[in-house]
Design a protein around this motif. Structure first.
Motif, PDB file in Angstrom:
ATOM      1  N   THR A 195       0.831  -1.212   0.000  1.00  0.00           N
ATOM      2  CA  THR A 195       0.000   0.000   0.000  1.00  0.00           C
ATOM      3  C   THR A 195       0.863   1.258   0.000  1.00  0.00           C
ATOM      4  O   THR A 195       0.342   2.372   0.065  1.00  0.00           O
ATOM      5  CB  THR A 195      -0.912   0.018   1.251  1.00  0.00           C
ATOM      6  OG1 THR A 195      -0.092   0.006   2.436  1.00  0.00           O
ATOM      7  CG2 THR A 195      -1.836  -1.196   1.273  1.00  0.00           C
ATOM      8  N   SER A 196       2.186   1.107  -0.079  1.00  0.00           N
ATOM      9  CA  SER A 196       3.112   2.224   0.118  1.00  0.00           C
ATOM     10  C   SER A 196       2.954   3.335  -0.911  1.00  0.00           C
ATOM     11  O   SER A 196       3.253   4.500  -0.618  1.00  0.00           O
ATOM     12  CB  SER A 196       4.561   1.721   0.084  1.00  0.00           C
ATOM     13  OG  SER A 196       4.786   0.750   1.078  1.00  0.00           O
ATOM     14  N   LEU A 197       2.511   2.993  -2.128  1.00  0.00           N
ATOM     15  CA  LEU A 197       2.448   3.990  -3.197  1.00  0.00           C
ATOM     16  C   LEU A 197       1.055   4.575  -3.398  1.00  0.00           C
ATOM     17  O   LEU A 197       0.831   5.347  -4.340  1.00  0.00           O
ATOM     18  CB  LEU A 197       2.927   3.374  -4.512  1.00  0.00           C
ATOM     19  CG  LEU A 197       4.382   2.898  -4.561  1.00  0.00           C
ATOM     20  CD1 LEU A 197       4.712   2.336  -5.942  1.00  0.00           C
ATOM     21  CD2 LEU A 197       5.336   4.034  -4.210  1.00  0.00           C
ATOM     22  N   THR A 216      -4.359  -1.993  -8.234  1.00  0.00           N
ATOM     23  CA  THR A 216      -5.771  -2.244  -7.942  1.00  0.00           C
ATOM     24  C   THR A 216      -6.324  -1.149  -7.053  1.00  0.00           C
ATOM     25  O   THR A 216      -5.600  -0.550  -6.245  1.00  0.00           O
ATOM     26  CB  THR A 216      -5.977  -3.617  -7.272  1.00  0.00           C
ATOM     27  OG1 THR A 216      -7.378  -3.832  -7.051  1.00  0.00           O
ATOM     28  CG2 THR A 216      -5.262  -3.707  -5.933  1.00  0.00           C
ATOM     29  N   SER A 217      -7.619  -0.924  -7.199  1.00  0.00           N
ATOM     30  CA  SER A 217      -8.307   0.029  -6.331  1.00  0.00           C
ATOM     31  C   SER A 217      -8.814  -0.630  -5.051  1.00  0.00           C
ATOM     32  O   SER A 217      -9.314   0.063  -4.161  1.00  0.00           O
ATOM     33  CB  SER A 217      -9.489   0.655  -7.084  1.00  0.00           C
ATOM     34  OG  SER A 217     -10.422  -0.350  -7.464  1.00  0.00           O
ATOM     35  N   LEU A 218      -8.693  -1.953  -4.953  1.00  0.00           N
ATOM     36  CA  LEU A 218      -9.169  -2.655  -3.763  1.00  0.00           C
ATOM     37  C   LEU A 218      -8.272  -2.336  -2.570  1.00  0.00           C
ATOM     38  O   LEU A 218      -7.064  -2.565  -2.620  1.00  0.00           O
ATOM     39  CB  LEU A 218      -9.176  -4.168  -4.000  1.00  0.00           C
ATOM     40  CG  LEU A 218     -10.271  -4.698  -4.917  1.00  0.00           C
ATOM     41  CD1 LEU A 218      -9.952  -6.115  -5.361  1.00  0.00           C
ATOM     42  CD2 LEU A 218     -11.628  -4.645  -4.225  1.00  0.00           C
ATOM     43  N   PRO A 219      -8.818  -1.837  -1.488  1.00  0.00           N
ATOM     44  CA  PRO A 219      -7.997  -1.555  -0.308  1.00  0.00           C
ATOM     45  C   PRO A 219      -7.607  -2.832   0.426  1.00  0.00           C
ATOM     46  O   PRO A 219      -8.236  -3.879   0.252  1.00  0.00           O
ATOM     47  CB  PRO A 219      -8.922  -0.682   0.555  1.00  0.00           C
ATOM     48  CG  PRO A 219     -10.304  -1.075   0.145  1.00  0.00           C
ATOM     49  CD  PRO A 219     -10.222  -1.445  -1.314  1.00  0.00           C
ATOM     50  N   ARG A 220      -6.563  -2.739   1.240  1.00  0.00           N
ATOM     51  CA  ARG A 220      -6.050  -3.909   1.956  1.00  0.00           C
ATOM     52  C   ARG A 220      -7.118  -4.566   2.819  1.00  0.00           C
ATOM     53  O   ARG A 220      -7.204  -5.800   2.889  1.00  0.00           O
ATOM     54  CB  ARG A 220      -4.862  -3.470   2.830  1.00  0.00           C
ATOM     55  CG  ARG A 220      -4.321  -4.536   3.789  1.00  0.00           C
ATOM     56  CD  ARG A 220      -3.694  -5.723   3.103  1.00  0.00           C
ATOM     57  NE  ARG A 220      -2.673  -5.363   2.137  1.00  0.00           N
ATOM     58  CZ  ARG A 220      -1.423  -4.986   2.440  1.00  0.00           C
ATOM     59  NH1 ARG A 220      -1.039  -4.915   3.698  1.00  0.00           N
ATOM     60  NH2 ARG A 220      -0.562  -4.688   1.490  1.00  0.00           N
ATOM     61  N   GLN A 221      -7.958  -3.777   3.465  1.00  0.00           N
ATOM     62  CA  GLN A 221      -8.975  -4.352   4.353  1.00  0.00           C
ATOM     63  C   GLN A 221     -10.041  -5.123   3.584  1.00  0.00           C
ATOM     64  O   GLN A 221     -10.777  -5.932   4.157  1.00  0.00           O
ATOM     65  CB  GLN A 221      -9.637  -3.275   5.226  1.00  0.00           C
ATOM     66  CG  GLN A 221     -10.332  -2.153   4.473  1.00  0.00           C
ATOM     67  CD  GLN A 221      -9.417  -0.968   4.201  1.00  0.00           C
ATOM     68  OE1 GLN A 221      -8.206  -1.137   4.071  1.00  0.00           O
ATOM     69  NE2 GLN A 221     -10.009   0.228   4.151  1.00  0.00           N
ATOM     70  N   GLN A 222     -10.116  -4.920   2.275  1.00  0.00           N
ATOM     71  CA  GLN A 222     -11.088  -5.640   1.465  1.00  0.00           C
ATOM     72  C   GLN A 222     -10.466  -6.800   0.705  1.00  0.00           C
ATOM     73  O   GLN A 222     -11.152  -7.779   0.366  1.00  0.00           O
ATOM     74  CB  GLN A 222     -11.761  -4.687   0.471  1.00  0.00           C
ATOM     75  CG  GLN A 222     -13.002  -5.252  -0.190  1.00  0.00           C
ATOM     76  CD  GLN A 222     -13.796  -4.202  -0.949  1.00  0.00           C
ATOM     77  OE1 GLN A 222     -13.430  -3.036  -0.979  1.00  0.00           O
ATOM     78  NE2 GLN A 222     -14.899  -4.611  -1.558  1.00  0.00           N
ATOM     79  N   ALA A 223      -9.152  -6.714   0.432  1.00  0.00           N
ATOM     80  CA  ALA A 223      -8.488  -7.773  -0.330  1.00  0.00           C
ATOM     81  C   ALA A 223      -7.029  -7.866   0.080  1.00  0.00           C
ATOM     82  O   ALA A 223      -6.248  -6.944  -0.169  1.00  0.00           O
ATOM     83  CB  ALA A 223      -8.595  -7.497  -1.827  1.00  0.00           C
ATOM     84  N   ASN A 224      -6.668  -8.985   0.726  1.00  0.00           N
ATOM     85  CA  ASN A 224      -5.269  -9.195   1.107  1.00  0.00           C
ATOM     86  C   ASN A 224      -4.519  -9.868  -0.046  1.00  0.00           C
ATOM     87  O   ASN A 224      -5.075 -10.100  -1.121  1.00  0.00           O
ATOM     88  CB  ASN A 224      -5.186 -10.015   2.390  1.00  0.00           C
ATOM     89  CG  ASN A 224      -5.840 -11.390   2.268  1.00  0.00           C
ATOM     90  OD1 ASN A 224      -5.924 -11.961   1.182  1.00  0.00           O
ATOM     91  ND2 ASN A 224      -6.315 -11.924   3.391  1.00  0.00           N
ATOM     92  N   ALA A 225      -3.257 -10.207   0.184  1.00  0.00           N
ATOM     93  CA  ALA A 225      -2.423 -10.760  -0.884  1.00  0.00           C
ATOM     94  C   ALA A 225      -2.982 -12.067  -1.426  1.00  0.00           C
ATOM     95  O   ALA A 225      -2.996 -12.295  -2.647  1.00  0.00           O
ATOM     96  CB  ALA A 225      -0.996 -10.967  -0.368  1.00  0.00           C
ATOM     97  N   ASP A 226      -3.449 -12.934  -0.555  1.00  0.00           N
ATOM     98  CA  ASP A 226      -3.993 -14.214  -0.990  1.00  0.00           C
ATOM     99  C   ASP A 226      -5.228 -14.019  -1.863  1.00  0.00           C
ATOM    100  O   ASP A 226      -5.404 -14.686  -2.891  1.00  0.00           O
ATOM    101  CB  ASP A 226      -4.322 -15.069   0.232  1.00  0.00           C
ATOM    102  CG  ASP A 226      -4.716 -16.484  -0.144  1.00  0.00           C
ATOM    103  OD1 ASP A 226      -3.974 -17.119  -0.909  1.00  0.00           O
ATOM    104  OD2 ASP A 226      -5.762 -16.956   0.332  1.00  0.00           O
ATOM    105  N   GLN A 227      -6.091 -13.095  -1.484  1.00  0.00           N
ATOM    106  CA  GLN A 227      -7.307 -12.836  -2.245  1.00  0.00           C
ATOM    107  C   GLN A 227      -6.998 -12.170  -3.587  1.00  0.00           C
ATOM    108  O   GLN A 227      -7.614 -12.486  -4.604  1.00  0.00           O
ATOM    109  CB  GLN A 227      -8.257 -11.972  -1.407  1.00  0.00           C
ATOM    110  CG  GLN A 227      -8.794 -12.716  -0.193  1.00  0.00           C
ATOM    111  CD  GLN A 227      -9.443 -11.799   0.830  1.00  0.00           C
ATOM    112  OE1 GLN A 227      -8.965 -10.676   1.076  1.00  0.00           O
ATOM    113  NE2 GLN A 227     -10.532 -12.256   1.422  1.00  0.00           N
TER     114      GLN A 227
END
Length: 284
Positions: free
Chosen positions: A153-155, A191-202
């Motif tokens: 999410t750094s960028l 992606t526009s999906l935030p971390r809380q909605q989609a982690n690396a596995d997802q």
């Protein structure tokens, strides 16, 4: 043989792919037809399809493909050709999310993502908060594939791109068992999906599911339905036939058939079954 549940979806989020296919059989008659489709991840159901103008390309056709669609609760995956600010913004405006590949046709975006993952700037604490990775190994079709997906999410606040929340790096290593030959490939995405909605596995599952459009639609239209060998060429008949093939495929998929040749044999053997498939339930 019945089909399992759709792959590459998140709870409350439907995955869908966009990609194009040329009807190559028309080239022998000096004609061209390129169709862009929107296909449901996992099931392979075709949601929409449009023809690309002879004087245009997929980039100008996709806005029409998505026009007036409610994209709420969806994530749309696209290859690097369609990684365009305007398309990503359209998806966001219509309530959806995107996951799109990034190649060197966007040099600044590509280099920023590459530099981030090459530098590995995270401390242990930041890795927990900003960085995730997932690894998978699969053996099939005479080869071993090892995939490593890294996300960050750094960028999110740095990149000049509509709605970007995470950047991705996928490292694929493929080894042919018989020869021992190994190839490596690195691909980037946003992606526009935030971390809380989609982690690396997802995110890895969503990205893999993009190939639904090739494996369950384009390939089947060519190999099983013989689309590229078809000699029909007059007017809009080739496009109409492609739409008909999509409709038949979608009916089979919605009835949870995994093997399309088996489905064709099953319905070809009985007019009653075929009529019931298309909604004539009163037939005997």
């Amino acid at each position: 043989m019945k089909e399992t549940a759709p792959e590459g979806d998140l709870p409350g989020l439907q995955g869908q792919s966009i990609d194009g296919k040329t009807v190559r059989g028309l080239r022998r008659y000096g004609r061209s037809l390129h169709l862009v489709s929107l296909v449901r991840h996992g099931s392979g159901v075709v949601l929409n399809q449009v023809a690309v103008s002879n004087k245009s390309n997929e980039i100008t056709a996709v806005p029409q493909l998505l026009a007036k669609r409610d994209l709420t609760g969806t994530v749309t995956t696209m290859d690097a050709l369609l990684t365009q600010r305007s398309l990503c913004q359209q998806i966001l405006n219509q309530g959806g999310h995107y996951l799109v590949a990034v190649k060197r046709n966007h040099p600044s975006l590509y280099n920023d993502i590459a530099l981030l993952f090459e530098g590995q700037p995270w401390t242990i604490h930041e890795k927990t908060r900003e960085y995730q990775s997932v690894r998978s190994c699969q053996k099939q079709h005479g080869r071993i594939e090892i995939r490593m997906l890294e996300t960050s999410t750094s960028l999110a606040d740095y990149l000049d791109w509509p709605g970007v929340s995470q950047v991705l790096l996928r490292h694929s290593q493929r080894t042919i068992i018989s020869s021992g030959k190994t190839t490596n490939k690195i691909t980037y995405a946003i992606t526009s999906l935030p971390r809380q909605q989609a982690n690396a596995d997802q995110l890895a599952a969503i990205w893999r599911a993009h190939w639904t459009i090739e494996n369950k639609v384009h390939y089947v239209r060519d190999v099983t339905f013989g689309e590229d060998a078809c000699h029909v060429r007059s007017g809009r008949a080739p496009q109409a036939l492609a739409a008909f093939r999509n409709a038949v495929l979608s009916l089979f998929r919605l009835n949870r058939w995994r093997s399309i040749p088996d489905a064709i044999d099953f319905y070809s053997a009985s007019l009653d079954r075929t009529l019931k498939l298309v909604g004539f339930s009163g037939c005997t």
